[in-house]
Scaffold this motif. Structure first.
Motif, PDB file in Angstrom:
ATOM      1  N   THR A   8     -11.734 -10.674  28.554  1.00  0.00           N
ATOM      2  CA  THR A   8     -11.032 -11.671  29.393  1.00  0.00           C
ATOM      3  C   THR A   8     -11.115 -11.257  30.866  1.00  0.00           C
ATOM      4  O   THR A   8     -10.107 -10.956  31.504  1.00  0.00           O
ATOM      5  CB  THR A   8      -9.562 -11.784  28.954  1.00  0.00           C
ATOM      6  OG1 THR A   8      -8.982 -10.467  28.970  1.00  0.00           O
ATOM      7  CG2 THR A   8      -9.424 -12.380  27.574  1.00  0.00           C
ATOM      8  N   LYS A  10     -11.992 -11.244  35.003  1.00  0.00           N
ATOM      9  CA  LYS A  10     -11.788 -12.113  36.182  1.00  0.00           C
ATOM     10  C   LYS A  10     -13.062 -12.879  36.494  1.00  0.00           C
ATOM     11  O   LYS A  10     -13.040 -14.067  36.783  1.00  0.00           O
ATOM     12  CB  LYS A  10     -11.464 -11.255  37.414  1.00  0.00           C
ATOM     13  CG  LYS A  10     -10.257 -10.389  37.304  1.00  0.00           C
ATOM     14  CD  LYS A  10     -10.024  -9.599  38.592  1.00  0.00           C
ATOM     15  CE  LYS A  10     -10.924  -8.393  38.756  1.00  0.00           C
ATOM     16  NZ  LYS A  10     -10.751  -7.326  37.779  1.00  0.00           N
ATOM     17  N   SER A  31     -11.375 -11.126  22.642  1.00  0.00           N
ATOM     18  CA  SER A  31     -10.669 -10.087  23.383  1.00  0.00           C
ATOM     19  C   SER A  31     -10.142  -9.038  22.419  1.00  0.00           C
ATOM     20  O   SER A  31     -10.014  -9.281  21.217  1.00  0.00           O
ATOM     21  CB  SER A  31      -9.495 -10.730  24.138  1.00  0.00           C
ATOM     22  OG  SER A  31      -8.643  -9.739  24.664  1.00  0.00           O
ATOM     23  N   LYS A  36      -4.229 -12.083  25.379  1.00  0.00           N
ATOM     24  CA  LYS A  36      -5.077 -12.230  26.574  1.00  0.00           C
ATOM     25  C   LYS A  36      -6.125 -13.317  26.363  1.00  0.00           C
ATOM     26  O   LYS A  36      -6.412 -14.110  27.272  1.00  0.00           O
ATOM     27  CB  LYS A  36      -5.745 -10.891  26.911  1.00  0.00           C
ATOM     28  CG  LYS A  36      -4.786  -9.903  27.574  1.00  0.00           C
ATOM     29  CD  LYS A  36      -5.388  -8.529  27.705  1.00  0.00           C
ATOM     30  CE  LYS A  36      -6.371  -8.412  28.831  1.00  0.00           C
ATOM     31  NZ  LYS A  36      -6.931  -7.036  28.939  1.00  0.00           N
ATOM     32  N   ASP A  68     -18.853  -2.207  33.225  1.00  0.00           N
ATOM     33  CA  ASP A  68     -20.243  -1.750  33.060  1.00  0.00           C
ATOM     34  C   ASP A  68     -20.360  -0.636  32.015  1.00  0.00           C
ATOM     35  O   ASP A  68     -21.317  -0.595  31.252  1.00  0.00           O
ATOM     36  CB  ASP A  68     -20.781  -1.216  34.409  1.00  0.00           C
ATOM     37  CG  ASP A  68     -20.963  -2.338  35.418  1.00  0.00           C
ATOM     38  OD1 ASP A  68     -20.515  -3.479  35.153  1.00  0.00           O
ATOM     39  OD2 ASP A  68     -21.559  -2.076  36.478  1.00  0.00           O
ATOM     40  N   PHE A 119     -14.175 -10.409  43.389  1.00  0.00           N
ATOM     41  CA  PHE A 119     -13.256 -11.202  42.560  1.00  0.00           C
ATOM     42  C   PHE A 119     -11.845 -10.641  42.599  1.00  0.00           C
ATOM     43  O   PHE A 119     -11.057 -10.851  41.677  1.00  0.00           O
ATOM     44  CB  PHE A 119     -13.777 -11.272  41.117  1.00  0.00           C
ATOM     45  CG  PHE A 119     -14.981 -12.164  40.962  1.00  0.00           C
ATOM     46  CD1 PHE A 119     -16.227 -11.756  41.430  1.00  0.00           C
ATOM     47  CD2 PHE A 119     -14.867 -13.415  40.385  1.00  0.00           C
ATOM     48  CE1 PHE A 119     -17.339 -12.586  41.315  1.00  0.00           C
ATOM     49  CE2 PHE A 119     -15.974 -14.257  40.270  1.00  0.00           C
ATOM     50  CZ  PHE A 119     -17.214 -13.832  40.739  1.00  0.00           C
TER      51      PHE A 119
HETATM   52  N1  LIG Z   1     -14.795  -7.610  40.007  1.00  0.00           N
HETATM   53  C1  LIG Z   1     -15.780  -7.969  40.797  1.00  0.00           C
HETATM   54  O1  LIG Z   1     -15.559  -8.261  41.990  1.00  0.00           O
HETATM   55  C2  LIG Z   1     -17.180  -8.058  40.249  1.00  0.00           C
HETATM   56  C3  LIG Z   1     -18.174  -8.598  41.080  1.00  0.00           C
HETATM   57  C4  LIG Z   1     -19.463  -8.741  40.582  1.00  0.00           C
HETATM   58  C5  LIG Z   1     -19.748  -8.331  39.289  1.00  0.00           C
HETATM   59  N2  LIG Z   1     -18.764  -7.790  38.511  1.00  0.00           N
HETATM   60  C6  LIG Z   1     -19.131  -7.405  37.123  1.00  0.00           C
HETATM   61  O2  LIG Z   1     -18.480  -8.290  36.214  1.00  0.00           O
HETATM   62  C7  LIG Z   1     -18.214  -7.601  34.986  1.00  0.00           C
HETATM   63  C8  LIG Z   1     -16.753  -7.769  34.631  1.00  0.00           C
HETATM   64  O3  LIG Z   1     -15.983  -7.228  35.699  1.00  0.00           O
HETATM   65  P1  LIG Z   1     -14.493  -7.730  36.001  1.00  0.00           P
HETATM   66  O4  LIG Z   1     -14.122  -7.167  37.329  1.00  0.00           O
HETATM   67  O5  LIG Z   1     -14.397  -9.194  35.774  1.00  0.00           O
HETATM   68  O6  LIG Z   1     -13.704  -6.956  34.896  1.00  0.00           O
HETATM   69  P2  LIG Z   1     -12.168  -7.052  34.495  1.00  0.00           P
HETATM   70  O7  LIG Z   1     -11.500  -8.214  35.134  1.00  0.00           O
HETATM   71  O8  LIG Z   1     -11.606  -5.700  34.676  1.00  0.00           O
HETATM   72  O9  LIG Z   1     -12.258  -7.404  32.979  1.00  0.00           O
HETATM   73  C9  LIG Z   1     -13.035  -6.700  32.077  1.00  0.00           C
HETATM   74  C10 LIG Z   1     -12.542  -7.049  30.687  1.00  0.00           C
HETATM   75  O10 LIG Z   1     -13.234  -6.196  29.783  1.00  0.00           O
HETATM   76  C11 LIG Z   1     -12.399  -5.867  28.697  1.00  0.00           C
HETATM   77  N3  LIG Z   1     -12.359  -4.415  28.557  1.00  0.00           N
HETATM   78  C12 LIG Z   1     -11.824  -3.512  29.426  1.00  0.00           C
HETATM   79  N4  LIG Z   1     -11.968  -2.255  28.943  1.00  0.00           N
HETATM   80  C13 LIG Z   1     -12.600  -2.392  27.757  1.00  0.00           C
HETATM   81  C14 LIG Z   1     -12.996  -1.464  26.755  1.00  0.00           C
HETATM   82  N5  LIG Z   1     -12.798  -0.150  26.901  1.00  0.00           N
HETATM   83  N6  LIG Z   1     -13.595  -1.948  25.641  1.00  0.00           N
HETATM   84  C15 LIG Z   1     -13.813  -3.276  25.479  1.00  0.00           C
HETATM   85  N7  LIG Z   1     -13.434  -4.210  26.389  1.00  0.00           N
HETATM   86  C16 LIG Z   1     -12.854  -3.759  27.500  1.00  0.00           C
HETATM   87  C17 LIG Z   1     -11.006  -6.413  29.012  1.00  0.00           C
HETATM   88  O11 LIG Z   1     -10.862  -7.604  28.240  1.00  0.00           O
HETATM   89  P3  LIG Z   1      -9.954  -7.631  26.917  1.00  0.00           P
HETATM   90  O12 LIG Z   1      -8.760  -6.790  27.223  1.00  0.00           O
HETATM   91  O13 LIG Z   1      -9.686  -9.079  26.812  1.00  0.00           O
HETATM   92  O14 LIG Z   1     -10.773  -7.091  25.788  1.00  0.00           O
HETATM   93  C18 LIG Z   1     -11.071  -6.784  30.475  1.00  0.00           C
HETATM   94  O15 LIG Z   1     -10.287  -7.903  30.790  1.00  0.00           O
HETATM   95  C19 LIG Z   1     -18.636  -6.150  35.197  1.00  0.00           C
HETATM   96  O16 LIG Z   1     -19.916  -5.970  34.666  1.00  0.00           O
HETATM   97  C20 LIG Z   1     -18.670  -6.020  36.719  1.00  0.00           C
HETATM   98  O17 LIG Z   1     -19.594  -5.050  37.166  1.00  0.00           O
HETATM   99  C21 LIG Z   1     -17.498  -7.637  38.960  1.00  0.00           C
END
Ligand SMILES: NC(=O)c1ccc[n+]([C@@H]2O[C@H](COP(=O)([O-])OP(=O)(O)OC[C@H]3O[C@@H](n4cnc5c(N)ncnc54)[C@H](OP(=O)(O)O)[C@@H]3O)[C@@H](O)[C@H]2O)c1
Length: 267
Positions: A8, A10, A31, A36, A68, A119
């Motif tokens: 889930t 961002k 998730s 969530k 990642d 984000f």
């Molecule tokens: N944030 C930015 O500004 C940004 C910009 C460009 C690209 N990205 C890329 O986008 C991707 C997602 O980033 P995000 O910032 O959106 O992440 P995020 O909001 O932190 O969300 C990641 C999700 O992954 C799940 N997760 C976390 N730890 C985990 C674990 N140990 N095992 C399995 N699932 C897990 C969680 O979902 P559940 O709890 O629902 O399982 C969490 O909500 C990454 O590859 C990042 O590099 C991010």
């Protein structure tokens, strides 16, 4: 297209919001927490919220929207439940789509679709997505699908090579995260100088620099004491910097050196 989301995140939420507006649909949101997943689906207004334990099979486009460091593990965990012909996509700027090991042998297409956007704030990200430039790569059919999706978000993308992704991501980290780090230093210096309400001041200044970079080149965007050769100012400000950040004064010296070299065209 039929989209599925693992995690889930961002990024996935804002991207799915934009894609759903363009008649794509979301099937499953998976998730580790049912709550969530439900909140994600409720926000989106479409999809079925499930946990990894409840996941039986996925088909269509599958977004691996997880940190990642866990993309590989989540892929290993779900790959047996992904139908052949599924398209596996992650949003990492660092990893290539090769992280989906043996995807080709298993009949999956693969791509990465990295939004060059911060984000940190969901609303800001959603509003900026129509101008976002994506870095995309993948195998032939994965890349085609990623580009089709990007066309329905902003239409702006650059195609990356698998081998160039790490350097590409490093540059993005410098443009985005390092700027935040430098601004944190500025914030502390502003507060020590008695200036009130400096948040708007910092963001409008950074925004003007960004606009100059867009209108001209990086080197032509350089202004300030180093560009003008006002070395007395540079020295006096170094003293203040050292008082506030005694452990980081080498950062000041290195930055002045970088700006000098930039000005001389020797960077
Ligand atoms: N944030 C930015 O500004 C940004 C910009 C460009 C690209 N990205 C890329 O986008 C991707 C997602 O980033 P995000 O910032 O959106 O992440 P995020 O909001 O932190 O969300 C990641 C999700 O992954 C799940 N997760 C976390 N730890 C985990 C674990 N140990 N095992 C399995 N699932 C897990 C969680 O979902 P559940 O709890 O629902 O399982 C969490 O909500 C990454 O590859 C990042 O590099 C991010």
């Amino acid at each position: 297209m039929r989209l599925n989301v693992l995690g889930t995140s961002k990024v996935a939420l804002a991207i799915c919001e934009r894609l759903v507006e363009k008649d794509h649909t979301v099937r499953f949101v998976v998730s580790r927490s049912k709550e969530k997943a439900k909140a994600f689906v409720e926000h989106l207004g479409v999809g079925e919220a499930i946990t990894y334990q409840e996941l039986e099979s996925l088909s269509g486009v599958i977004f691996f929207a997880v940190p990642d460091s866990v993309i590989e593990r989540v892929y290993e965990q779900v790959k047996d439940r992904c139908a052949p012909n599924s398209c596996l996509i992650h949003f990492s700027g660092f990893h290539s789509s090769k992280i989906f090991a043996n995807a080709d042998d298993l009949g999956f297409s693969r791509a990465s679709m990295h939004p060059n956007l911060s984000f940190a704030d969901a609303k800001v990200a959603y509003l900026n997505l129509p101008n976002c430039i994506f870095g995309v790569e993948g195998d032939n059919s994965g890349l085609k699908i990623a580009i089709e999706l990007v066309k329905d978000i902003s239409g702006k993308y650059i195609v990356l090579s698998e081998s160039g992704k790490i350097a590409y991501h490093l540059a993005a980290v410098i443009c985005s995260n390092f700027v935040v780090g430098l601004t944190a230093l500025a914030e502390k210096i502003y507060s020590s100088s008695g200036v009130g309400d400096f948040r708007g001041l910092m963001s409008s200044l950074i925004s003007s620099v960004a606009q100059n970079i867009s209108a001209k080149s990086v080197v032509e965007s350089l202004t300030g004491p180093v560009a003008r050769g006002d070395w007395q100012v540079v020295e006096k400000e170094r003293e203040i910097f050292e008082k506030i950040f005694p452990h980081f004064v080498s950062l000041y010296d290195n930055m002045v050196e970088i700006l000098k070299k930039l000005k001389e065209g020797k960077l």
